[in-house]
Design a protein around this motif. Sequence first.
Motif, PDB file in Angstrom:
ATOM      1  N   VAL A 157       9.131   5.957 -16.398  1.00 12.25           N
ATOM      2  CA  VAL A 157       9.165   4.696 -15.637  1.00 12.25           C
ATOM      3  C   VAL A 157      10.231   4.698 -14.541  1.00 12.25           C
ATOM      4  N   PRO A 158      11.459   5.152 -14.804  1.00  9.02           N
ATOM      5  CA  PRO A 158      12.446   5.159 -13.711  1.00  9.02           C
ATOM      6  C   PRO A 158      12.017   6.022 -12.517  1.00  9.02           C
ATOM      7  N   ILE A 159      11.392   7.151 -12.806  1.00  7.01           N
ATOM      8  CA  ILE A 159      10.936   8.024 -11.726  1.00  7.01           C
ATOM      9  C   ILE A 159       9.824   7.341 -10.938  1.00  7.01           C
ATOM     10  N   MET A 160       8.908   6.696 -11.623  1.00  6.58           N
ATOM     11  CA  MET A 160       7.811   5.998 -10.948  1.00  6.58           C
ATOM     12  C   MET A 160       8.356   4.867 -10.071  1.00  6.58           C
ATOM     13  N   PHE A 161       9.318   4.131 -10.595  1.00  3.87           N
ATOM     14  CA  PHE A 161       9.913   3.036  -9.811  1.00  3.87           C
ATOM     15  C   PHE A 161      10.603   3.574  -8.560  1.00  3.87           C
ATOM     16  N   GLU A 162      11.423   4.597  -8.731  1.00  2.60           N
ATOM     17  CA  GLU A 162      12.170   5.137  -7.598  1.00  2.60           C
ATOM     18  C   GLU A 162      11.263   5.724  -6.530  1.00  2.60           C
ATOM     19  N   MET A 163      10.208   6.404  -6.924  1.00  4.67           N
ATOM     20  CA  MET A 163       9.278   6.974  -5.944  1.00  4.67           C
ATOM     21  C   MET A 163       8.510   5.870  -5.217  1.00  4.67           C
ATOM     22  N   THR A 164       8.182   4.795  -5.926  1.00  2.99           N
ATOM     23  CA  THR A 164       7.501   3.666  -5.290  1.00  2.99           C
ATOM     24  C   THR A 164       8.388   3.061  -4.212  1.00  2.99           C
ATOM     25  N   VAL A 165       9.643   2.807  -4.536  1.00  3.12           N
ATOM     26  CA  VAL A 165      10.584   2.234  -3.572  1.00  3.12           C
ATOM     27  C   VAL A 165      10.851   3.213  -2.420  1.00  3.12           C
TER      28      VAL A 165
ATOM     29  N   LEU B 269       0.830  -1.209   0.000  1.00  4.89           N
ATOM     30  CA  LEU B 269       0.000   0.000   0.000  1.00  4.89           C
ATOM     31  C   LEU B 269       0.862   1.256   0.000  1.00  4.89           C
ATOM     32  N   TYR B 270       1.959   1.245   0.752  1.00  4.92           N
ATOM     33  CA  TYR B 270       2.860   2.399   0.745  1.00  4.92           C
ATOM     34  C   TYR B 270       3.500   2.573  -0.634  1.00  4.92           C
ATOM     35  N   GLY B 271       3.818   1.471  -1.300  1.00  5.01           N
ATOM     36  CA  GLY B 271       4.337   1.550  -2.661  1.00  5.01           C
ATOM     37  C   GLY B 271       3.321   2.158  -3.618  1.00  5.01           C
ATOM     38  N   LEU B 272       2.047   1.798  -3.452  1.00  2.68           N
ATOM     39  CA  LEU B 272       0.990   2.391  -4.289  1.00  2.68           C
ATOM     40  C   LEU B 272       0.853   3.891  -4.034  1.00  2.68           C
ATOM     41  N   VAL B 273       1.013   4.306  -2.795  1.00  4.47           N
ATOM     42  CA  VAL B 273       0.984   5.736  -2.479  1.00  4.47           C
ATOM     43  C   VAL B 273       2.131   6.435  -3.210  1.00  4.47           C
ATOM     44  N   GLY B 274       3.322   5.846  -3.174  1.00  7.96           N
ATOM     45  CA  GLY B 274       4.470   6.428  -3.868  1.00  7.96           C
ATOM     46  C   GLY B 274       4.266   6.499  -5.372  1.00  7.96           C
ATOM     47  N   LEU B 275       3.697   5.441  -5.947  1.00  7.74           N
ATOM     48  CA  LEU B 275       3.412   5.439  -7.386  1.00  7.74           C
ATOM     49  C   LEU B 275       2.396   6.515  -7.736  1.00  7.74           C
ATOM     50  N   SER B 276       1.368   6.661  -6.907  1.00  6.36           N
ATOM     51  CA  SER B 276       0.353   7.690  -7.154  1.00  6.36           C
ATOM     52  C   SER B 276       0.941   9.091  -7.064  1.00  6.36           C
ATOM     53  N   VAL B 277       1.796   9.314  -6.075  1.00  3.70           N
ATOM     54  CA  VAL B 277       2.442  10.623  -5.949  1.00  3.70           C
ATOM     55  C   VAL B 277       3.333  10.885  -7.163  1.00  3.70           C
ATOM     56  N   ALA B 278       4.071   9.871  -7.617  1.00  4.74           N
ATOM     57  CA  ALA B 278       4.952  10.046  -8.775  1.00  4.74           C
ATOM     58  C   ALA B 278       4.149  10.382 -10.032  1.00  4.74           C
TER      59      ALA B 278
END
Length: 174
Positions: free
Chosen positions: A100-108, A59-68
């Motif tokens: 995609v790299p930005i989305m991945f990094e923000m998710t992590v 769920l925290y990863g999804l929050v990061g993906l949404s923010v990105a």
Amino acid sequence: MASKVIQAIYNDDDVLMTAVKKVKAAHHHIEEIYTPFPVHGLDKAMGLAPTRIAITSFLYGLVGLSVAITMMNFIMIEDWPQNIGGKPSFSFIENMPAFVPIMFEMTVFFAAHLMVITFYLRSKLWPFKKAENPDVRTTDDHFLMEVSVSGNEDEVMSLLQETGAVELLVSEKH
């Protein structure tokens, strides 16, 4: 309210695992176990429920993906669109391979940092908190099992002695 516990100290993790299984088989309640390192299978031997930490991490990863996605769509498409390398600047979907790299990094990033905060809050750890460890040897090379007693002190003491405890102490737990 204080309750009485017996603290059994062991010097080997295999002996501890066997002792936990014997104590649980005798239907005694184990309050806590202190170990100097994680012991594989100890949570299952104690009968602890599985944690939901993987779900919260997802769920925290999804929050990061949404923010990105929200951040990149606003910055690169709506607020200040630019023609970088001939890429169209009017559609997020057409630019997504570059994002995609930005989305991945923000998710992590979000998953990792929020999991650390969740761990500290859930474990009630904060700066300058006094240690709750009953015996300092458990940070080095000993293992301590606390078993609650209520009128059956002699029975529990003899059981723990049979399991290979090197030391037994009776104390009040607050």
